[in-house]
Enzyme design. Structure first.
Site, PDB file in Angstrom:
ATOM      1  N   LYS A  13     -38.887  -6.712  25.114  1.00  0.00           N
ATOM      2  CA  LYS A  13     -38.058  -5.865  25.972  1.00  0.00           C
ATOM      3  C   LYS A  13     -36.970  -5.153  25.167  1.00  0.00           C
ATOM      4  CE  LYS A  13     -34.212  -5.384  28.558  1.00  0.00           C
ATOM      5  NZ  LYS A  13     -33.197  -5.893  29.444  1.00  0.00           N
ATOM      6  N   SER A  14     -36.814  -3.871  25.420  1.00  0.00           N
ATOM      7  CA  SER A  14     -35.610  -3.175  24.965  1.00  0.00           C
ATOM      8  C   SER A  14     -35.477  -1.902  25.772  1.00  0.00           C
ATOM      9  CB  SER A  14     -35.684  -2.836  23.472  1.00  0.00           C
ATOM     10  OG  SER A  14     -34.473  -2.205  23.102  1.00  0.00           O
ATOM     11  N   ARG A  40     -34.536   0.654  19.060  1.00  0.00           N
ATOM     12  CA  ARG A  40     -35.266  -0.631  19.039  1.00  0.00           C
ATOM     13  C   ARG A  40     -36.669  -0.490  19.627  1.00  0.00           C
ATOM     14  NH1 ARG A  40     -30.491  -4.733  21.024  1.00  0.00           N
ATOM     15  NH2 ARG A  40     -29.357  -4.812  19.043  1.00  0.00           N
ATOM     16  N   ASN A  74     -39.683  -1.751  17.419  1.00  0.00           N
ATOM     17  CA  ASN A  74     -40.622  -2.784  17.874  1.00  0.00           C
ATOM     18  C   ASN A  74     -42.067  -2.296  17.886  1.00  0.00           C
ATOM     19  OD1 ASN A  74     -38.370  -4.313  18.194  1.00  0.00           O
ATOM     20  ND2 ASN A  74     -38.357  -4.296  20.433  1.00  0.00           N
ATOM     21  N   ILE A 100     -44.952  -8.454  24.790  1.00  0.00           N
ATOM     22  CA  ILE A 100     -44.224  -7.444  25.578  1.00  0.00           C
ATOM     23  C   ILE A 100     -42.713  -7.527  25.334  1.00  0.00           C
ATOM     24  CG2 ILE A 100     -45.903  -7.027  27.408  1.00  0.00           C
ATOM     25  CD1 ILE A 100     -44.513  -9.309  29.023  1.00  0.00           C
ATOM     26  N   ASP A 140     -44.827  -3.603  31.287  1.00  0.00           N
ATOM     27  CA  ASP A 140     -44.867  -4.851  32.069  1.00  0.00           C
ATOM     28  C   ASP A 140     -43.663  -4.905  33.008  1.00  0.00           C
ATOM     29  OD1 ASP A 140     -46.038  -7.803  32.182  1.00  0.00           O
ATOM     30  OD2 ASP A 140     -43.848  -7.934  32.242  1.00  0.00           O
ATOM     31  N   LYS A 167     -46.210  -7.789  39.188  1.00  0.00           N
ATOM     32  CA  LYS A 167     -46.394  -9.202  39.551  1.00  0.00           C
ATOM     33  C   LYS A 167     -45.934  -9.451  40.985  1.00  0.00           C
ATOM     34  CE  LYS A 167     -44.980 -10.174  34.783  1.00  0.00           C
ATOM     35  NZ  LYS A 167     -43.832  -9.300  34.486  1.00  0.00           N
ATOM     36  N   LEU A 224     -39.468 -12.533  21.758  1.00  0.00           N
ATOM     37  CA  LEU A 224     -38.446 -12.589  20.706  1.00  0.00           C
ATOM     38  C   LEU A 224     -37.480 -13.734  20.968  1.00  0.00           C
ATOM     39  CD1 LEU A 224     -37.700  -8.726  20.646  1.00  0.00           C
ATOM     40  CD2 LEU A 224     -39.228 -10.004  19.116  1.00  0.00           C
ATOM     41  N   TYR A 262     -38.214  -7.602  39.461  1.00  0.00           N
ATOM     42  CA  TYR A 262     -37.341  -6.865  38.534  1.00  0.00           C
ATOM     43  C   TYR A 262     -36.639  -5.693  39.235  1.00  0.00           C
ATOM     44  CZ  TYR A 262     -40.224  -9.194  34.915  1.00  0.00           C
ATOM     45  OH  TYR A 262     -40.917 -10.089  34.146  1.00  0.00           O
ATOM     46  N   HIS A 322     -46.799 -14.360  39.801  1.00  0.00           N
ATOM     47  CA  HIS A 322     -45.691 -14.498  38.847  1.00  0.00           C
ATOM     48  C   HIS A 322     -45.454 -15.950  38.415  1.00  0.00           C
ATOM     49  CE1 HIS A 322     -41.882 -12.076  37.622  1.00  0.00           C
ATOM     50  NE2 HIS A 322     -42.086 -13.043  36.763  1.00  0.00           N
TER      51      HIS A 322
END
Ligand code: NAD
Length: 276
Positions: free
Chosen positions: A231-232, A237, A241, A229, A46, A76, A191, A51, A109
């Site tokens: 994130k790391s 991790r 996840n 989704i 994603d 997006k 999270l 970003y 978005h």
């Protein structure tokens, strides 16, 4: 191969339920991070134009050993590119940066209602899907009234609405609207941006199952039928996840986590008040 589950969209396509979020992951880190996630079994990434890492994401996808058709890529449209002409140009630019022939899912978005352009933008998304360069079209941060408006005007439903959703902010009302409309629910900041790991309800369920708090929260999303989704960019991790397909929460766990909701639990902006 990956043993994870998928969700069927109303347009006939499917999305892997667990994906990797790459917000705030710069290009040079995004490429190896995406490649690592794909090696670990992830099949869904994603990203977003805002970003500023579509190049890195595309490089990670293209340089992995996983065939393109097995990978689900979302990007997006940023708010200041809403409106037909800007949307078409911004989409071309995203695709160029990604270095791909198509994206699996393109999202508006934010509704950014003060611009008054999200309906025109949605009509342009319908054109992009008809051209085949986008497999599925959806939205993000839309409230029920925004969803109703675009569906009433075009007769075309988004496949998914990506919204802030985690145990501290569970969005029951909006999920009700999604169920009514046949729109899937995708959870950003699943999270809670790392703010829930020490919650005693979460840690006691984690201890009970011999799992980490992150794994418990991700499992809660999956069992609710959400797309999730986390994130790391940390390889350990990323693996942690994804390591969630060999255990289940029981009904008492689900009920306990269900009780953590707070109407003040947002960690991100409220789409009705956001001014960007
Ligand atoms: P998140 O809830 O995924 O939390 C990420 C934080 O948790 C990071 O600090 C990370 O280091 C930490 N973390 C992750 N796994 C961990 C683990 N196993 N143990 C300990 N810490 C761990 O937050 P997010 O990044 O805001 O959201 C996830 C994704 O959602 C983003 O990357 C992006 O793709 C998407 N997103 C979309 C929107 C939108 O408006 N559509 C907004 C925000 C985020």
């Amino acid at each position: 191969m990956t043993n994870q589950s998928c969700i069927d969209f109303h347009d006939g396509n499917r999305i892997p339920q667990l994906g990797l979020g790459v917000y705030k992951t710069p290009d040079d880190i995004a490429a190896p991070t995406v490649r690592k996630a794909l090696e670990s079994g992830y099949r869904h990434i994603d990203t977003a134009a805002i970003y500023e890492n579509e190049r890195g994401v595309g490089e990670g996808v293209r340089s992995s050993n996983v065939p393109r058709e097995d990978i689900f890529v979302t990007t997006k449209l940023w708010n200041d590119n809403q409106g037909r002409d800007k949307t078409l140009k911004a989409f071309d630019e995203s695709l160029n940066r990604l270095g791909l022939d198509y994206v699996d899912l393109y999202l508006i978005h934010w509704p950014s209602p003060q611009r008054g352009l999200y309906l025109e933008t949605w009509k342009t998304f319908i054109e992009l899907k008809e051209q085949g360069r986008v497999r599925s079209i959806g939205v993000s941060n839309f409230c029920a009234e925004h969803l109703d408006h675009i569906i009433d005007e075009t007769g075309v439903k988004p496949v998914i609405n990506q919204i802030e959703l985690h145990p501290m902010f569970q969005q029951a009302e909006l999920r009700g609207a999604h169920a009514r409309l046949g729109v899937e629910t995708e959870c950003w900041s699943p999270l809670g941006q790392g703010t829930i790991f020490e919650n005693p309800t979460i840690t006691s369920i984690a201890d009970k199952h011999g799992r980490t708090p992150a794994q418990i929260i991700i499992r809660w999303h999956l069992e609710n039928g959400f797309v999730v989704i986390p994130k790391s960019s940390n390889p350990a991790r990323i693996d942690e996840n994804f390591n969630v397909f060999d255990f289940k929460l029981d009904s008492s766990d689900m009920q306990a986590i269900g009780g953590l909701n707070s109407d003040h639990g947002r960690v991100g902006p409220d789409p009705m008040k956001a001014e960007f």
